[in-house]
Design a protein around this motif. Structure first.
Motif, PDB file in Angstrom:
ATOM      1  N   TYR A 280      33.691  46.655  13.718  1.00  6.93           N
ATOM      2  CA  TYR A 280      32.351  46.316  13.255  1.00  6.93           C
ATOM      3  C   TYR A 280      31.477  46.088  14.495  1.00  6.93           C
ATOM      4  O   TYR A 280      30.656  45.181  14.540  1.00  6.93           O
ATOM      5  N   LEU A 281      31.730  46.979  15.492  1.00  6.22           N
ATOM      6  CA  LEU A 281      30.961  46.921  16.730  1.00  6.22           C
ATOM      7  C   LEU A 281      29.474  47.121  16.465  1.00  6.22           C
ATOM      8  O   LEU A 281      28.621  46.588  17.184  1.00  6.22           O
ATOM      9  N   GLN A 282      29.177  47.878  15.399  1.00  4.25           N
ATOM     10  CA  GLN A 282      27.772  48.113  15.083  1.00  4.25           C
ATOM     11  C   GLN A 282      27.055  46.810  14.727  1.00  4.25           C
ATOM     12  O   GLN A 282      25.852  46.665  14.972  1.00  4.25           O
ATOM     13  N   LEU A 283      27.811  45.842  14.188  1.00  6.83           N
ATOM     14  CA  LEU A 283      27.190  44.557  13.856  1.00  6.83           C
ATOM     15  C   LEU A 283      26.836  43.782  15.124  1.00  6.83           C
ATOM     16  O   LEU A 283      25.762  43.176  15.216  1.00  6.83           O
ATOM     17  N   LEU A 284      27.756  43.801  16.110  1.00 11.38           N
ATOM     18  CA  LEU A 284      27.479  43.144  17.386  1.00 11.38           C
ATOM     19  C   LEU A 284      26.291  43.810  18.073  1.00 11.38           C
ATOM     20  O   LEU A 284      25.393  43.123  18.587  1.00 11.38           O
ATOM     21  N   PHE A 285      26.278  45.151  18.092  1.00 12.40           N
ATOM     22  CA  PHE A 285      25.175  45.850  18.746  1.00 12.40           C
ATOM     23  C   PHE A 285      23.860  45.636  17.984  1.00 12.40           C
ATOM     24  O   PHE A 285      22.789  45.635  18.588  1.00 12.40           O
ATOM     25  N   LYS A 286      23.972  45.432  16.678  1.00 10.16           N
ATOM     26  CA  LYS A 286      22.782  45.139  15.893  1.00 10.16           C
ATOM     27  C   LYS A 286      22.209  43.779  16.288  1.00 10.16           C
ATOM     28  O   LYS A 286      20.984  43.618  16.444  1.00 10.16           O
ATOM     29  N   VAL A 287      23.105  42.804  16.461  1.00  6.69           N
ATOM     30  CA  VAL A 287      22.670  41.474  16.886  1.00  6.69           C
ATOM     31  C   VAL A 287      22.035  41.536  18.272  1.00  6.69           C
ATOM     32  O   VAL A 287      21.035  40.858  18.551  1.00  6.69           O
ATOM     33  N   LEU A 288      22.620  42.361  19.170  1.00  9.89           N
ATOM     34  CA  LEU A 288      22.076  42.518  20.514  1.00  9.89           C
ATOM     35  C   LEU A 288      20.850  43.424  20.538  1.00  9.89           C
ATOM     36  O   LEU A 288      20.254  43.633  21.601  1.00  9.89           O
ATOM     37  N   ASP A 289      20.466  43.942  19.382  1.00  6.66           N
ATOM     38  CA  ASP A 289      19.307  44.827  19.245  1.00  6.66           C
ATOM     39  C   ASP A 289      19.443  46.061  20.126  1.00  6.66           C
ATOM     40  O   ASP A 289      18.498  46.487  20.792  1.00  6.66           O
ATOM     41  N   MET A 290      20.666  46.632  20.150  1.00  8.69           N
ATOM     42  CA  MET A 290      20.883  47.853  20.907  1.00  8.69           C
ATOM     43  C   MET A 290      20.334  49.040  20.128  1.00  8.69           C
ATOM     44  O   MET A 290      20.308  49.039  18.893  1.00  8.69           O
ATOM     45  N   PRO A 291      19.904  50.099  20.826  1.00 11.10           N
ATOM     46  CA  PRO A 291      19.322  51.255  20.134  1.00 11.10           C
ATOM     47  C   PRO A 291      20.354  52.155  19.454  1.00 11.10           C
ATOM     48  O   PRO A 291      19.976  53.073  18.736  1.00 11.10           O
ATOM     49  N   PHE A 292      21.652  51.929  19.701  1.00 11.78           N
ATOM     50  CA  PHE A 292      22.678  52.733  19.041  1.00 11.78           C
ATOM     51  C   PHE A 292      23.722  51.794  18.443  1.00 11.78           C
ATOM     52  O   PHE A 292      23.993  50.706  18.956  1.00 11.78           O
ATOM     53  N   LEU A 293      24.326  52.244  17.319  1.00 12.63           N
ATOM     54  CA  LEU A 293      25.241  51.400  16.553  1.00 12.63           C
ATOM     55  C   LEU A 293      26.556  52.151  16.353  1.00 12.63           C
ATOM     56  O   LEU A 293      26.702  52.940  15.419  1.00 12.63           O
ATOM     57  N   PRO A 294      27.539  51.928  17.224  1.00 14.14           N
ATOM     58  CA  PRO A 294      28.815  52.646  17.104  1.00 14.14           C
ATOM     59  C   PRO A 294      29.758  51.976  16.106  1.00 14.14           C
ATOM     60  O   PRO A 294      29.865  50.750  16.047  1.00 14.14           O
ATOM     61  N   ARG A 295      30.450  52.801  15.361  1.00 17.07           N
ATOM     62  CA  ARG A 295      31.469  52.317  14.424  1.00 17.07           C
ATOM     63  C   ARG A 295      32.657  53.264  14.508  1.00 17.07           C
ATOM     64  O   ARG A 295      32.490  54.480  14.588  1.00 17.07           O
ATOM     65  N   TYR A 296      33.861  52.691  14.487  1.00 21.82           N
ATOM     66  CA  TYR A 296      35.036  53.541  14.627  1.00 21.82           C
ATOM     67  C   TYR A 296      36.197  52.999  13.801  1.00 21.82           C
ATOM     68  O   TYR A 296      36.271  51.808  13.463  1.00 21.82           O
ATOM     69  N   THR A 297      37.112  53.900  13.485  1.00 22.68           N
ATOM     70  CA  THR A 297      38.405  53.576  12.887  1.00 22.68           C
ATOM     71  C   THR A 297      39.464  54.322  13.677  1.00 22.68           C
ATOM     72  O   THR A 297      39.269  55.501  14.015  1.00 22.68           O
ATOM     73  N   ASP A 298      40.548  53.647  14.020  1.00 22.28           N
ATOM     74  CA  ASP A 298      41.614  54.369  14.714  1.00 22.28           C
ATOM     75  C   ASP A 298      42.975  53.910  14.206  1.00 22.28           C
ATOM     76  O   ASP A 298      43.117  52.853  13.589  1.00 22.28           O
ATOM     77  N   ALA A 299      43.966  54.737  14.461  1.00 23.94           N
ATOM     78  CA  ALA A 299      45.349  54.450  14.066  1.00 23.94           C
ATOM     79  C   ALA A 299      46.277  54.983  15.145  1.00 23.94           C
ATOM     80  O   ALA A 299      45.969  55.976  15.819  1.00 23.94           O
ATOM     81  N   GLN A 300      47.413  54.318  15.295  1.00 23.22           N
ATOM     82  CA  GLN A 300      48.378  54.703  16.319  1.00 23.22           C
ATOM     83  C   GLN A 300      49.776  54.372  15.829  1.00 23.22           C
ATOM     84  O   GLN A 300      49.976  53.377  15.128  1.00 23.22           O
ATOM     85  N   PHE A 301      50.746  55.225  16.181  1.00 23.79           N
ATOM     86  CA  PHE A 301      52.123  54.917  15.799  1.00 23.79           C
ATOM     87  C   PHE A 301      53.088  55.456  16.847  1.00 23.79           C
ATOM     88  O   PHE A 301      52.784  56.375  17.605  1.00 23.79           O
ATOM     89  N   LYS A 302      54.266  54.850  16.865  1.00 25.05           N
ATOM     90  CA  LYS A 302      55.393  55.325  17.667  1.00 25.05           C
ATOM     91  C   LYS A 302      56.661  55.108  16.862  1.00 25.05           C
ATOM     92  O   LYS A 302      56.932  53.988  16.420  1.00 25.05           O
ATOM     93  N   ILE A 303      57.422  56.165  16.674  1.00 23.74           N
ATOM     94  CA  ILE A 303      58.706  56.088  15.971  1.00 23.74           C
ATOM     95  C   ILE A 303      59.771  56.644  16.904  1.00 23.74           C
ATOM     96  O   ILE A 303      59.653  57.764  17.407  1.00 23.74           O
TER      97      ILE A 303
END
Length: 797
Positions: A280-303
């Motif tokens: 929810y990085l976009q929420l932090l950047f929104k609070v900081l009034d940044m001109p861009f709002l990044p949002r991401y989802t990631d996944a990682q595994f090792k078997i």
């Protein structure tokens, strides 16, 4: 609400501060590295302590009554090299760590062995660092992001005032000159919202919970790690827990993550690690009034499956979905933010890497087979003034796929004092691009092209390492050949012959003289190889070549007992055959620290340059309580201006880098850390005011144009920053609760970037000699630097 949360947090800290301490055990098995047979009666002790045990007849050991915290183990037995493990954390359960000991080829009766965590490599005795768990977990200001952690090490600079990015700039090299591996599987980038054709982004993609340690090479690159000119980051990942299934949840200022660790089969031969993160990085950047709002989802595994003592198979996966929107509600009176808003594109990216690593242990020979596939889709859109109501406002529509299929086989053999590794790699690459872009080059025009590029890449490599019987002298000779099917200029592997030699000599106890010399090649970015004009691959027609760098390093290393080391290294890098922009007359390596795409332009392989400097580093591991890293680098990074033949500063010529970083373990599971970062001012190029003011030129990019005749004739002021981190951990039976506060730039230092030239939006009624309409222009201040707080909560059970 914020004050209430902080008050509640402080109440919890003091309420639980007196809870009883839990203890756990560390267990495992010790085997011979070659035969895989168990080693009986080996000594296993907690490093830097007197606590330890002996292995039983089957090589098993158990060390009990360890309070939660960071540890290393030391393994020793007569006839074998003493081994100190990487750092590991005991937290909410028993921990398992197995060890493979290497037989010693020399009689050590007359030699005193001092176990040290500072491991040395035959192939890279210089310009390589091992980054441990403590430095990753507790590094102030890094927020467990490895791209920020490595900034503390010698020779590593970063882009300042450029949108909270993680660009990796090593020893005066550009952001496209780095390579990354996860347990031997190559990954194209380690950041979300990465710049295609380079690297960097606002946040790392690798979950720190997976990392055991990182081998960071700034030179003397191993022959089996090709296509790098500035650095290689080789991540060693943890194995899944064979004792217990655990779950760890983390809530931070920018993301929430869930990690699970354990075993799958009843015989516990198959283990797993898996994590999912949602930002929810976009929420932090929104609070900081940044001109861009990044949002991401990631996944990682090792078997990982151990079929037997001789056979094991590891599956690795890493994927991300990135979506960066523009914050059109940002303060309209803040001209600097409005400038960023008007030129940044909307970015959507999808990336993944899937890989399998098979290992066969056959006595003195070990075979490794790696198969992997990496995919990246990069989709950028931009409209003039962010007005999507009319198709005529479209200035950029970019959609590109990069797909790499990798095969690598290597065999490592031990012959007495010789260590030989040889192998081959074969890659199949697909690059597609659909581009519409408005540009201005003498006049306004549109670029419209489609690329479908398919090519094979192959390489052959071999390394022979030698260690003298008294262990004082080591030497490593390596060779590598690379080629591909892109053009006749690149398909002859003899033209990409890469020899390298490393030497080390132990003059007296704990003092080493190390040196290396080598030639390295790197393929230009696919964005450059696939660039088209009028349906033609113009850079192929221009005779695009592999980039070449001849490098040498010389240094001394001194170990203060087993807790500290100091190193001094000098380095020299000479660049040739690098892509030179035909439009700007500067190397493409001087670009790539902005969002979007780098390298998609016409170029010729004529750029030449150099980087040289001296590095100092002091590291201290103070008995598990105090860690200190001090580094200073003075360097120059330059390229030859084609028109004059003189050296000019490159974009990465900061000259001075200083870092002081330390962490201290306080009583009752408190940890405190502080980091000072000082970086010399980067050079900058004045703007071409006349060209920038042309209406069609400005409307094409919404950015000013540089006067490349005055390239890097200006220099910004020195940048400095102080970061602070405070951790508190609570341990209950089977549960660990961690809370941390990370404050970046606690001094609230301000950094003035180059004042930017912008359009007022008002057309000047004056008639100009060039016959073009011109905007009235003005300069606005570009200042960055704010206190950036991060509050995190971790629960493991």
């Amino acid at each position: 609400m914020k004050k209430f949360f902080i008050s509640l947090l402080l109440m919890c800290l003091f309420f639980f501060d007196g809870q009883a301490q839990q203890t756990y055990a560390v267990k495992g098995r010790v085997v011979d590295r070659e035969s895989r047979e168990p080693l009986s009666f080996a000594s296993v002790s907690v490093w830097n302590s007197t606590q330890g045990v002996m292995t039983d007849s089957l090589g098993n050991y158990v060390i009990e009554n360890l309070v939660p915290g960071m540890y290393r183990l030391q393994f020793s037995i007569v006839g074998y090299r003493t081994y100190v493990t990487p750092e590991f954390r005991v937290s909410s359960h028993d921990y398992r760590i197995d060890a493979e000991l290497e037989e010693n080829q020399v009689d050590l009766k007359e030699i005193e062995v001092v176990a040290s965590p500072f491991r040395r490599s035959l192939e890279s005795p210089i310009s390589s660092r091992v980054i441990g768990l403590q430095e990753i977990e507790k590094s102030p200001g890094a927020n467990r992001d490895i791209s920020k952690v490595v900034n503390s090490f010698p020779g590593v600079a970063s882009a300042v005032g450029n949108g909270y990015r993680n660009d990796l700039l090593v020893r005066g090299g550009g952001p496209s000159e780095n390579r990354f591996y996860l347990d031997g599987v190559e990954i194209p980038n380690i950041n979300h919202f990465s710049t295609q054709g380079a690297s960097g982004g606002p946040v790392g993609i690798i979950d720190a919970d997976f990392i055991r340690e990182v081998n960071f090479y700034t030179g003397a690159f191993p022959a089996n790690r090709g296509n790098a000119l500035s650095s290689v980051l080789d991540f060693k990942l943890l194995d899944g827990n064979t004792e217990k299934r655990t779950v760890k949840a983390t809530v931070g200022a920018s993301e929430v993550s869930l990690t699970s660790n354990g075993y799958i089969t009843k015989n516990k031969k198959t283990t797993y690690l898996v994590s999912v993160r949602q930002s929810y990085l976009q929420l932090l950047f929104k609070v900081l009034d940044m001109p861009f709002l990044p949002r991401y989802t990631d996944a990682q595994f090792k078997i990982k499956t151990r079929f037997s003592q001789a056979h094991e198979l590891t599956w690795i996966g890493l994927g991300a979905i990135d979506n960066m929107k523009l914050n059109t509600d940002t303060d309209p009176k803040d001209e600097s933010k409005q400038y960023l808003l008007n030129y940044l594109p909307v970015i959507k990216q999808q990336t993944y890497t899937l890989g399998a690593v098979y290992k066969h242990y056959a006595g003195r020979h070990t075979q490794t087979l790696v198969l992997s596939r990496s995919f990246m889709n990069n989709n950028n859109r931009k409209y003039l003034n962010n007005d999507e109501s009319s198709h005529e406002n479209l200035t950029l529509r970019y959609n590109s796929d990069e797909i790499e299929n990798h095969f690598r086989f290597e065999n490592r053999s031990l012959f007495g004092n010789f260590n030989v590794n040889a192998g081959v790699n074969l890659d199949y690459v697909t690059y597609t691009n659909r581009t519409f872009q408005k540009i201005f080059s003498e006049q306004a025009k549109e670029i419209l092209y489609e690329t479908d590029l398919n090519l094979f890449k192959w390489g052959v490599f071999a390394t022979a390492g030698y260690e003298s019987p008294d262990e004082r002298f080591t030497a490593s000779l390596g060779v590598r050949f690379d080629a591909n099917t892109y053009s006749s200029k690149m398909n002859n592997p003899l033209k990409q012959f890469s020899p390298r030699l490393s030497l080390s000599y132990n003059f007296f106890p704990n003092f080493y003289l190390n040196g290396t010399v080598g030639r390295y090649y790197q393929l230009p970015a696919y964005t450059t190889m696939g660039y088209k004009e009028f349906g033609i691959l113009v850079n192929k027609a221009n005779g695009l070549l592999y980039q070449r760098s001849d490098q040498t390093s010389l240094g001394v290393e001194y170990h203060f007992g087993k807790n500290a080391e100091a190193t001094i290294e000098g380095f020299y890098k000479k660049y040739s055959h690098a892509p030179l922009s035909l439009q700007d007359g500067i190397p493409l390596a001087c670009k790539g620290v902005d969002y979007g795409v780098s390298g998609n332009e016409a170029a010729v392989s004529t750029a030449c340059g150099r980087a040289y400097g001296v590095e100092f580093m002091f590291r201290w591991f103070g008995s598990g309580k105090f860690n200190l890293l001090t580094s200073y680098t003075y360097f120059r990074s330059q390229f030859i201006q084609p028109s004059t033949g003189k050296y000019l500063p490159s974009a990465w010529d900061n000259r001075h880098l200083l870092t002081l970083s330390g962490t201290y373990k306080l009583p009752k599971n408190w940890d405190i850390g502080l980091k000072l970062r000082v970086m010399g001012g980067a050079p900058f190029t004045p703007y071409d005011e006349n060209l920038s003011s042309i209406v069609s030129a400005w409307d094409a990019t919404a950015r000013p144009y540089y006067d490349y005749g005055l390239y890097n004739t200006g220099r910004l002021k020195t940048f400095s920053q102080i970061d602070f981190r405070l951790d508190k951990s609570f341990y209950f039976k089977g549960v660990m609760l961690g809370i941390y506060i990370d404050l970046q730039n606690i001094g609230n230092f301000k950094y003035d970037s180059q004042p930017v030239l912008v359009s007022t939006g008002v057309v000047d009624p004056q008639i100009y000699p060039d016959g073009n309409q011109h905007y009235k222009m003005k300069y606005i201040r570009q200042q960055s630097g704010t206190i950036l707080p991060t509050l995190g909560l971790t629960v493991e059970f």
